[in-house]
Design a protein around this motif. Sequence first.
Motif, short mmCIF file in Angstrom:
data_model
loop_
_atom_site.label_atom_id
_atom_site.label_comp_id
_atom_site.label_asym_id
_atom_site.label_seq_id
_atom_site.Cartn_x
_atom_site.Cartn_y
_atom_site.Cartn_z
N GLY A 1 -8.72 -7.31 2.85
CA GLY A 1 -9.42 -8.20 3.78
C GLY A 1 -10.25 -9.27 3.08
O GLY A 1 -10.64 -10.25 3.69
N HIS A 2 -10.50 -9.10 1.78
CA HIS A 2 -11.18 -10.13 1.01
C HIS A 2 -10.10 -11.08 0.51
O HIS A 2 -9.30 -10.74 -0.34
CB HIS A 2 -11.94 -9.54 -0.19
N GLU A 3 -10.08 -12.27 1.08
CA GLU A 3 -9.03 -13.23 0.76
C GLU A 3 -9.60 -14.41 -0.01
O GLU A 3 -10.70 -14.87 0.26
CB GLU A 3 -8.35 -13.74 2.02
N ILE A 4 -8.80 -14.89 -0.97
CA ILE A 4 -9.16 -16.10 -1.69
C ILE A 4 -8.08 -17.15 -1.45
O ILE A 4 -6.94 -16.82 -1.12
CB ILE A 4 -9.33 -15.86 -3.21
N VAL A 5 -8.48 -18.38 -1.59
CA VAL A 5 -7.55 -19.51 -1.57
C VAL A 5 -7.44 -19.94 -3.03
O VAL A 5 -8.45 -20.19 -3.69
CB VAL A 5 -8.08 -20.66 -0.70
N LEU A 6 -6.22 -20.00 -3.53
CA LEU A 6 -5.99 -20.29 -4.95
C LEU A 6 -5.05 -21.47 -5.10
O LEU A 6 -3.98 -21.50 -4.49
CB LEU A 6 -5.38 -19.05 -5.62
N TRP A 7 -5.46 -22.44 -5.92
CA TRP A 7 -4.64 -23.60 -6.23
C TRP A 7 -3.97 -23.38 -7.58
O TRP A 7 -4.45 -22.59 -8.39
CB TRP A 7 -5.50 -24.87 -6.27
N PRO A 8 -2.87 -24.08 -7.84
CA PRO A 8 -2.15 -23.90 -9.11
C PRO A 8 -2.99 -24.15 -10.36
O PRO A 8 -2.70 -23.58 -11.41
CB PRO A 8 -0.99 -24.91 -9.02
N TRP B 1 -10.41 -21.84 -7.08
CA TRP B 1 -10.32 -20.89 -5.97
C TRP B 1 -11.62 -20.90 -5.18
O TRP B 1 -12.66 -21.37 -5.66
CB TRP B 1 -10.00 -19.49 -6.47
N CYS B 2 -11.55 -20.39 -3.96
CA CYS B 2 -12.72 -20.17 -3.13
C CYS B 2 -12.40 -19.03 -2.18
O CYS B 2 -11.24 -18.65 -2.02
CB CYS B 2 -13.14 -21.43 -2.37
N TRP B 3 -13.42 -18.47 -1.57
CA TRP B 3 -13.20 -17.43 -0.56
C TRP B 3 -12.56 -18.07 0.66
O TRP B 3 -12.93 -19.18 1.05
CB TRP B 3 -14.51 -16.75 -0.19
N ASN B 4 -11.63 -17.37 1.28
CA ASN B 4 -10.93 -17.92 2.44
C ASN B 4 -11.88 -18.22 3.59
O ASN B 4 -11.71 -19.22 4.29
CB ASN B 4 -9.81 -16.97 2.89
N ASP B 5 -12.89 -17.37 3.80
CA ASP B 5 -13.80 -17.62 4.92
C ASP B 5 -14.73 -18.81 4.66
O ASP B 5 -15.38 -19.30 5.57
CB ASP B 5 -14.60 -16.36 5.29
N ASP C 1 -1.22 -27.60 -1.83
CA ASP C 1 -0.38 -26.60 -2.50
C ASP C 1 -1.27 -25.46 -2.96
O ASP C 1 -1.66 -25.37 -4.12
CB ASP C 1 0.34 -27.24 -3.69
N TYR C 2 -1.65 -24.61 -2.01
CA TYR C 2 -2.50 -23.47 -2.34
C TYR C 2 -1.91 -22.21 -1.74
O TYR C 2 -1.02 -22.26 -0.91
CB TYR C 2 -3.94 -23.67 -1.84
N GLU C 3 -2.42 -21.09 -2.20
CA GLU C 3 -1.94 -19.78 -1.75
C GLU C 3 -3.14 -18.96 -1.30
O GLU C 3 -4.19 -18.99 -1.94
CB GLU C 3 -1.25 -19.10 -2.93
N VAL C 4 -3.00 -18.27 -0.19
CA VAL C 4 -4.04 -17.36 0.28
C VAL C 4 -3.66 -15.96 -0.20
O VAL C 4 -2.55 -15.49 0.07
CB VAL C 4 -4.20 -17.39 1.81
N ILE C 5 -4.56 -15.32 -0.94
CA ILE C 5 -4.29 -14.02 -1.52
C ILE C 5 -5.28 -13.01 -0.99
O ILE C 5 -6.50 -13.21 -1.09
CB ILE C 5 -4.40 -14.07 -3.06
N ASP C 6 -4.78 -11.93 -0.42
CA ASP C 6 -5.62 -10.81 0.01
C ASP C 6 -5.83 -9.92 -1.20
O ASP C 6 -4.86 -9.46 -1.82
CB ASP C 6 -4.93 -10.04 1.14
N MET C 7 -7.07 -9.67 -1.57
CA MET C 7 -7.36 -8.86 -2.75
C MET C 7 -6.94 -7.40 -2.57
O MET C 7 -6.99 -6.62 -3.51
CB MET C 7 -8.83 -8.98 -3.13
N PRO D 1 0.32 -5.63 -5.37
CA PRO D 1 1.34 -6.30 -6.18
C PRO D 1 0.95 -7.75 -6.51
O PRO D 1 1.14 -8.21 -7.64
CB PRO D 1 2.60 -6.25 -5.31
N ARG D 2 0.37 -8.46 -5.55
CA ARG D 2 -0.03 -9.85 -5.80
C ARG D 2 -1.22 -9.91 -6.74
O ARG D 2 -1.29 -10.76 -7.62
CB ARG D 2 -0.35 -10.56 -4.47
N VAL D 3 -2.18 -9.00 -6.59
CA VAL D 3 -3.34 -8.99 -7.47
C VAL D 3 -2.92 -8.65 -8.90
O VAL D 3 -3.41 -9.24 -9.86
CB VAL D 3 -4.42 -8.00 -6.95
#
Length: 75
Positions: A16-23, A27-31, A44-50, A54-56
């Motif tokens: 539930g802790h999500e970040i927005v990550l650019w190439p 990064w910043c917190w999604n909220d 061109d960013y990706e939202v990643i749930d911590m 597998p993604r982490v």
Amino acid sequence: MCPNTTQIAAPNPNAGHEIVLWPDGTWCWNDEFDPAEWSFMSDDYEVIDMGDMPRVERLTREDAQLCADVLEELR
């Protein structure tokens, strides 16, 4: 334990802790993400749930310092 019973993994405390990550590693917190405030960045960013292990794990392999910074803020 009954033979037909399967153990359920403990919930990931970071789910539930999500970040927005650019190439470029920004990064910043999604909220806290407001597209108007981040308009200078590409879309061109990706939202990643911590909690998505597998993604982490992939993020850790790609940029261990960034992952350490994010996890430090989660503490």
